[in-house]
Design a protein around this motif. Structure first.
Motif, PDB file in Angstrom:
ATOM      1  N   THR A   1       1.121  -1.589  -0.104  1.00  0.00           N
ATOM      2  CA  THR A   1       0.294  -0.184   0.103  1.00  0.00           C
ATOM      3  C   THR A   1       0.564   1.161  -0.379  1.00  0.00           C
ATOM      4  N   GLY A   2       0.490   1.990  -0.005  1.00  0.00           N
ATOM      5  CA  GLY A   2       0.954   3.303  -0.116  1.00  0.00           C
ATOM      6  C   GLY A   2       0.460   4.774  -0.796  1.00  0.00           C
ATOM      7  N   SER A   3       0.938   6.220  -0.518  1.00  0.00           N
ATOM      8  CA  SER A   3       0.482   7.440  -0.969  1.00  0.00           C
ATOM      9  C   SER A   3       1.235   8.344  -1.562  1.00  0.00           C
ATOM     10  N   GLY A   4       1.118   9.551  -1.561  1.00  0.00           N
ATOM     11  CA  GLY A   4       2.105   9.876  -2.305  1.00  0.00           C
ATOM     12  C   GLY A   4       1.909  11.287  -2.737  1.00  0.00           C
ATOM     13  N   THR A   5       2.539  12.125  -3.433  1.00  0.00           N
ATOM     14  CA  THR A   5       1.871  13.463  -4.513  1.00  0.00           C
ATOM     15  C   THR A   5       2.544  13.084  -6.084  1.00  0.00           C
ATOM     16  N   LEU A   6       1.712  14.541  -6.407  1.00  0.00           N
ATOM     17  CA  LEU A   6       2.011  14.567  -8.062  1.00  0.00           C
ATOM     18  C   LEU A   6       1.828  15.984  -8.324  1.00  0.00           C
ATOM     19  N   LYS A   7       3.566  16.364  -9.022  1.00  0.00           N
ATOM     20  CA  LYS A   7       3.572  17.439  -9.438  1.00  0.00           C
ATOM     21  C   LYS A   7       3.979  17.905 -10.207  1.00  0.00           C
ATOM     22  N   GLY A   8       3.585  18.201 -11.492  1.00  0.00           N
ATOM     23  CA  GLY A   8       3.801  18.548 -12.912  1.00  0.00           C
ATOM     24  C   GLY A   8       3.571  16.989 -13.033  1.00  0.00           C
ATOM     25  N   ASP A   9       5.095  16.235 -14.051  1.00  0.00           N
ATOM     26  CA  ASP A   9       4.881  15.145 -14.483  1.00  0.00           C
ATOM     27  C   ASP A   9       5.409  14.081 -13.780  1.00  0.00           C
ATOM     28  N   THR A  10       5.790  14.659 -12.720  1.00  0.00           N
ATOM     29  CA  THR A  10       6.313  13.528 -11.210  1.00  0.00           C
ATOM     30  C   THR A  10       5.694  13.248 -10.745  1.00  0.00           C
ATOM     31  N   VAL A  11       6.140  11.615  -9.693  1.00  0.00           N
ATOM     32  CA  VAL A  11       4.680  10.963  -8.708  1.00  0.00           C
ATOM     33  C   VAL A  11       6.301  10.668  -8.314  1.00  0.00           C
ATOM     34  N   THR A  12       5.616  11.246  -6.730  1.00  0.00           N
ATOM     35  CA  THR A  12       6.739  10.729  -5.864  1.00  0.00           C
ATOM     36  C   THR A  12       5.441  10.218  -4.366  1.00  0.00           C
ATOM     37  N   MET A  13       6.211   8.923  -4.545  1.00  0.00           N
ATOM     38  CA  MET A  13       5.136   7.975  -3.102  1.00  0.00           C
ATOM     39  C   MET A  13       5.497   7.306  -2.205  1.00  0.00           C
ATOM     40  N   THR A  14       5.165   6.737  -0.861  1.00  0.00           N
ATOM     41  CA  THR A  14       5.901   5.846   0.163  1.00  0.00           C
ATOM     42  C   THR A  14       5.706   4.914   0.408  1.00  0.00           C
ATOM     43  N   LEU A  15       6.029   3.298  -0.367  1.00  0.00           N
ATOM     44  CA  LEU A  15       5.388   2.493  -0.386  1.00  0.00           C
ATOM     45  C   LEU A  15       5.573   1.674   0.421  1.00  0.00           C
ATOM     46  N   THR A  16       4.257   1.010   1.143  1.00  0.00           N
ATOM     47  CA  THR A  16       4.474   0.317   2.675  1.00  0.00           C
ATOM     48  C   THR A  16       4.744  -1.328   2.178  1.00  0.00           C
ATOM     49  N   LEU A  17       5.699  -2.046   1.786  1.00  0.00           N
ATOM     50  CA  LEU A  17       5.655  -3.586   1.757  1.00  0.00           C
ATOM     51  C   LEU A  17       4.982  -4.076   2.383  1.00  0.00           C
ATOM     52  N   PHE A  18       4.469  -5.422   2.203  1.00  0.00           N
ATOM     53  CA  PHE A  18       4.014  -6.481   2.847  1.00  0.00           C
ATOM     54  C   PHE A  18       4.920  -6.981   3.963  1.00  0.00           C
ATOM     55  N   ASP A  19       6.069  -6.663   4.249  1.00  0.00           N
ATOM     56  CA  ASP A  19       6.818  -7.217   5.338  1.00  0.00           C
ATOM     57  C   ASP A  19       6.952  -6.101   6.838  1.00  0.00           C
ATOM     58  N   GLY A  20       6.102  -5.326   5.761  1.00  0.00           N
ATOM     59  CA  GLY A  20       6.794  -3.730   7.287  1.00  0.00           C
ATOM     60  C   GLY A  20       7.328  -2.472   6.449  1.00  0.00           C
ATOM     61  N   GLN A  21       8.270  -3.074   5.449  1.00  0.00           N
ATOM     62  CA  GLN A  21       9.719  -2.025   4.966  1.00  0.00           C
ATOM     63  C   GLN A  21       8.990  -1.066   4.201  1.00  0.00           C
ATOM     64  N   GLU A  22       9.728   0.438   3.903  1.00  0.00           N
ATOM     65  CA  GLU A  22       9.121   1.557   3.214  1.00  0.00           C
ATOM     66  C   GLU A  22       9.745   1.409   1.948  1.00  0.00           C
ATOM     67  N   SER A  23       9.436   2.176   1.408  1.00  0.00           N
ATOM     68  CA  SER A  23      10.356   2.821  -0.151  1.00  0.00           C
ATOM     69  C   SER A  23       9.425   3.675  -0.376  1.00  0.00           C
ATOM     70  N   GLN A  24      10.472   4.451  -0.931  1.00  0.00           N
ATOM     71  CA  GLN A  24      10.395   6.023  -1.237  1.00  0.00           C
ATOM     72  C   GLN A  24      10.608   5.832  -3.119  1.00  0.00           C
ATOM     73  N   VAL A  25       9.347   6.437  -3.610  1.00  0.00           N
ATOM     74  CA  VAL A  25       9.548   5.517  -5.252  1.00  0.00           C
ATOM     75  C   VAL A  25       9.239   7.105  -5.779  1.00  0.00           C
ATOM     76  N   VAL A  26      10.326   7.718  -6.536  1.00  0.00           N
ATOM     77  CA  VAL A  26      10.078   9.080  -7.466  1.00  0.00           C
ATOM     78  C   VAL A  26       9.954   8.766  -8.693  1.00  0.00           C
ATOM     79  N   LEU A  27       9.087   8.982 -10.090  1.00  0.00           N
ATOM     80  CA  LEU A  27       8.903   8.614 -11.032  1.00  0.00           C
ATOM     81  C   LEU A  27       8.652   9.348 -12.061  1.00  0.00           C
ATOM     82  N   THR A  28       9.021   9.996 -13.146  1.00  0.00           N
ATOM     83  CA  THR A  28       9.013  11.222 -14.190  1.00  0.00           C
ATOM     84  C   THR A  28       8.285  10.872 -15.177  1.00  0.00           C
ATOM     85  N   ARG A  29       7.892  10.892 -16.013  1.00  0.00           N
ATOM     86  CA  ARG A  29       7.212  10.629 -17.227  1.00  0.00           C
ATOM     87  C   ARG A  29       7.991  11.288 -18.201  1.00  0.00           C
TER      88      ARG A  29
END
Length: 242
Positions: A110-138
């Motif tokens: 599961t996760g949540s984040g923000t969209l700014k222009g064409d960039t998505v920034t998300m913090t994802l929580t994995l099934f084992d509780g570990q978190e990962s920040q993902v930054v993606l640009t179109r």
């Protein structure tokens, strides 16, 4: 479980990410087409980075259409996400696949984040509780028009073990040196966006047999380089070249 067409997952997945860098996707900004609606992130091809709570980090590539995102990272992690957008707030849920030597781990995220222009920034929580920040640009190549005429032709995987034909009407057929048989079709989701839907059936290949759905895109305007990320209970990725 994760795999690769023809069983050569680790090497070709690394090449997939290298191709994103070589072709300049990670340096591209997005364009103004593909309007954001109240519930969808722009469809297209994305690249970016991930940073885990254990200090590890890397790069990843993704394809988005509608509310679905498929992504693969340089360390063989796969994400299949459903995205929801409310203003600039992104929420997500989906599945995670990771290959650790001979062991395969998968689970819900599961996760949540923000969209700014064409960039998505998300913090994802994995099934084992570990978190990962993902930054993606179109990438700008997201807005190359879809066309069966460009996509049709005979292709080979980078290691020359998989042969694939894409017909003028989007039919997929092929085989590899291990005896696996490939069939299915691609379809145009949006004629203005360079992301195609893919349904692929793999037969006579116990390790990866099954029906897979996902996306493919081309990384040269002439269709000479095509890459896809797709899955079901397993996840696959690969590049094929004319």
């Amino acid at each position: 479980m994760i795999n690769e067409l023809g069983g050569k997952m680790k090497r070709l997945t690394s090449i997939l990410l290298v191709a994103f860098v070589v072709l300049g996707l990670s340096a591209c900004g997005g364009s103004s087409s593909g309007e954001v609606t109240a519930t969808q992130v722009k469809s297209g091809i994305y690249s970016g980075s991930w940073t885990a709570s254990d200090g590890s980090s890397g790069v990843l590539a993704a394809q988005v259409s509608g509310n679905k995102l498929y992504a693969v990272s340089n360390d063989l992690k796969y994400l299949q996400l459903e995205l929801s957008l409310n203003g600039i707030v992104v929420t997500t849920k989906g599945r995670f696949y990771s290959d650790s030597g001979s062991a395969t781990v998968d689970g819900a995220i599961t996760g949540s984040g923000t969209l700014k222009g064409d960039t998505v920034t998300m913090t994802l929580t994995l099934f084992d509780g570990q978190e990962s920040q993902v930054v993606l640009t179109r990438s700008d190549i997201s807005d190359d028009a879809s066309s069966f005429d460009i996509m049709q032709g005979d292709y080979k995987s980078l290691d020359q073990i998989v042969d694939i034909n894409l017909s003028a009407v989007g039919a997929v057929s092929g085989s590899d040196t291990d005896g696996c048989k490939y069939s299915g079709d691609i379809s145009i989701i949006d004629a203005k966006i360079n992301v195609y839907a893919l349904t692929l059936t793999i037969a006579d290949c116990p390790a990866i047999a099954g029906v897979y759905t996902g996306f493919i895109s081309r990384y040269k305007k002439d269709g000479s380089i095509i890459s896809g990320i797709f899955g079901n209970e397993s996840a696959l990725a690969g590049i094929i070249l004319k």
